[in-house]
Design an enzyme around this catalytic site. Structure first.
Site, PDB file in Angstrom:
ATOM      1  N   LYS A  36       0.841  -1.190   0.000  1.00 53.52           N
ATOM      2  CA  LYS A  36       0.000   0.000   0.000  1.00 53.52           C
ATOM      3  C   LYS A  36       0.881   1.246   0.000  1.00 53.52           C
ATOM      4  O   LYS A  36       1.920   1.288   0.672  1.00 53.52           O
ATOM      5  CB  LYS A  36      -0.900  -0.021   1.239  1.00 53.52           C
ATOM      6  CG  LYS A  36      -1.906   1.129   1.343  1.00 53.52           C
ATOM      7  CD  LYS A  36      -2.755   0.963   2.598  1.00 53.52           C
ATOM      8  CE  LYS A  36      -3.808   2.058   2.725  1.00 53.52           C
ATOM      9  NZ  LYS A  36      -4.671   1.867   3.911  1.00 53.52           N
ATOM     10  N   SER A 113      -9.377   1.595   2.784  1.00 58.25           N
ATOM     11  CA  SER A 113      -8.549   2.389   1.899  1.00 58.25           C
ATOM     12  C   SER A 113      -7.438   1.579   1.222  1.00 58.25           C
ATOM     13  O   SER A 113      -6.748   2.079   0.341  1.00 58.25           O
ATOM     14  CB  SER A 113      -7.930   3.555   2.678  1.00 58.25           C
ATOM     15  OG  SER A 113      -7.061   3.097   3.708  1.00 58.25           O
ATOM     16  N   SER A 137      -9.832  -0.620   7.019  1.00 56.91           N
ATOM     17  CA  SER A 137      -9.255  -0.523   5.676  1.00 56.91           C
ATOM     18  C   SER A 137      -8.587  -1.778   5.137  1.00 56.91           C
ATOM     19  O   SER A 137      -8.160  -1.791   3.979  1.00 56.91           O
ATOM     20  CB  SER A 137      -8.257   0.642   5.631  1.00 56.91           C
ATOM     21  OG  SER A 137      -8.937   1.867   5.773  1.00 56.91           O
TER      22      SER A 137
END
Length: 425
Positions: A36, A113, A137
């Site tokens: 990420k 996210s 997330s």
């Protein structure tokens, strides 16, 4: 095989060679992973999902320990993945870089996210990936994309070198398609090379929580109960609890959030104590986000998408008034759930209230869904307990999941339990 361009998961490719595994490290050799865009990697600028952040920050001078440990275990990093702007959503969209395509349901949100990280795994572009989970997330995109997602106990995995959202809630989580890989990655990140299966003594089904879900309780619970009975020979106590009532009775500081306007709802069914818990969690996130990033927002005046722009206004106005109550809720909830679960109990809840919302869902429907979702996600989020989202296949051609929650520090126990159940689900 499909490429990342087909799914839009990656934002930048990497060419980091794996470090030869040490004699004392569980080997992840031959496995590939995605990162990420919130983790520092030496020589690269961490983008945090926003071009203005990327433009105004320098390349990292060191690599986040979580990433380093995976490389040292022999895994190969293939690239950074798209994320929601500044980690401030559970939808998975990004107005600057695009929305990664959900490989299981292309007309549905991928979840955020850590959207790109989940998509990269679900699309088989990598063997596993890492993300962060503050308010959901990792758990949300895992559910939406039909894969396993693990949120560890708070502070169980180092968050050094990770751009913070809210440090009192931030965790480093990971995704995989198989439980064996999920467990192998966990053994490295948790620094527990020898994870052994410990038999749970009770399976506690949060019966009221399943009323928040658009899918029948039996469809979500029965496969799990059957797997536990088959795996452990029917020796595990299975019981139900009204979790909302239990929390309301045992977390007295929630009263400071039960009467506020932000728990008012027009939904057909809601759990007031869990909505209050969600309000407490989101207030903590906004307060800590303001502390961490308001100076940058004020000086740079970055370009945000409409959703984040509105959220920034809320964050900037957040006061300290109830922050002490948030801390009390966190402490009381941890104690209450520890008492409920005991040493080897496991709580069963829905990961989210149903299948992933449509990409073109109207704002009101999405807000209603998110409100229910945060009610569920706040249970582990606020308590700091570990949680794993387990895919249950498709229902009406859409992915569905269920979650197991275990007490703080029981990460190895939970990973081993899920791995032992894999052959029976």
């Amino acid at each position: 095989m499909a490429t990342d361009n087909d799914y839009g998961a990656f934002i930048e490719k990497l060419t980091i060679s794996p470090t030869p595994p040490s004699l004392f490290s569980p080997s992840l050799q031959s496995l590939t992973f995605a990162i990420k865009d919130i983790f520092d990697v030496e020589g690269h600028v961490t983008g945090f999902g926003n071009p203005d952040w990327l433009r105004t920050h320098s390349a990292a001078t060191s690599t986040a320990p979580a990433v380093s440990s995976l490389l040292e275990a022999g895994a190969t990093a293939l690239g950074f993945t798209i994320m929601d702007e500044m980690a401030c959503s559970i939808n998975g969209d990004n107005v600057h870089y695009g929305t990664p395509r959900n490989p299981i349901a292309s007309d549905r949100l991928p979840g955020g996210s850590s959207s790109g990280s989940a998509v990269a795994v679900a699309a088989r572009l990598v063997d596993f990936s890492i993300g962060t989970d503050t308010g959901g997330s990792v758990r949300v995109p895992a559910s939406y994309c039909g894969i396993f997602g693990f949120r560890p106990s708070h502070n169980a995995v180092s968050t050094a070198g990770v751009t913070p959202l809210a440090q009192s809630l931030d965790t480093v989580g990971w995704f995989a398609r198989e439980t064996a890989t999920l467990k192998r990655v966990g053994s490295v990140l948790l620094e527990q090379p020898h994870l052994k299966c410990i038999e749970p003594d009770q399976l506690i089904i949060a019966d009221d929580c399943f009323k928040l879900c658009s899918i029948s309780r039996d469809l979500l619970v029965q496969p799990l109960v059957g797997a536990v009975e088959n795996s452990f020979g029917g020796k595990i106590v299975v019981k139900k609890v009204n979790l909302g009532e239990y929390i309301e009775e045992n977390v007295p500081s929630l009263k400071h959030f039960m009467t506020s306007d932000d728990v008012t709802t027009q939904q057909e069914f809601s759990i007031p104590s869990l909505m209050a818990l969600s309000s407490s969690m989101l207030l903590s996130v906004m307060h800590e986000f303001k502390t961490n990033h308001s100076a940058w927002v004020s000086s740079v005046k970055p370009e945000f998408g409409p959703q984040l722009s509105a959220l920034m206004e809320v964050a900037i106005r957040t006061s300290d008034e109830k922050i002490d109550h948030c801390r009390s809720v966190k402490s009381e909830l941890k104690t209450a759930l520890s008492t409920l679960l005991g040493e080897k109990g496991v709580l069963v809840i829905p990961t989210v209230p149903g299948p992933p919302p449509h990409l073109k869902a109207d704002v009101a429907a999405l807000e209603s869904f998110s409100s229910k979702a945060f009610s569920l996600l706040s249970i582990a989020g606020v308590s700091g307990f570990c949680q794993v989202s387990i895919p249950l296949g498709l229902h009406e051609n859409l992915p569905v999941s269920v979650s197991l929650v275990a007490k703080s520090g029981s990460d190895g126990f939970l990973l081993s339990l899920v791995d032992s159940l894999a052959g029976f689900m």
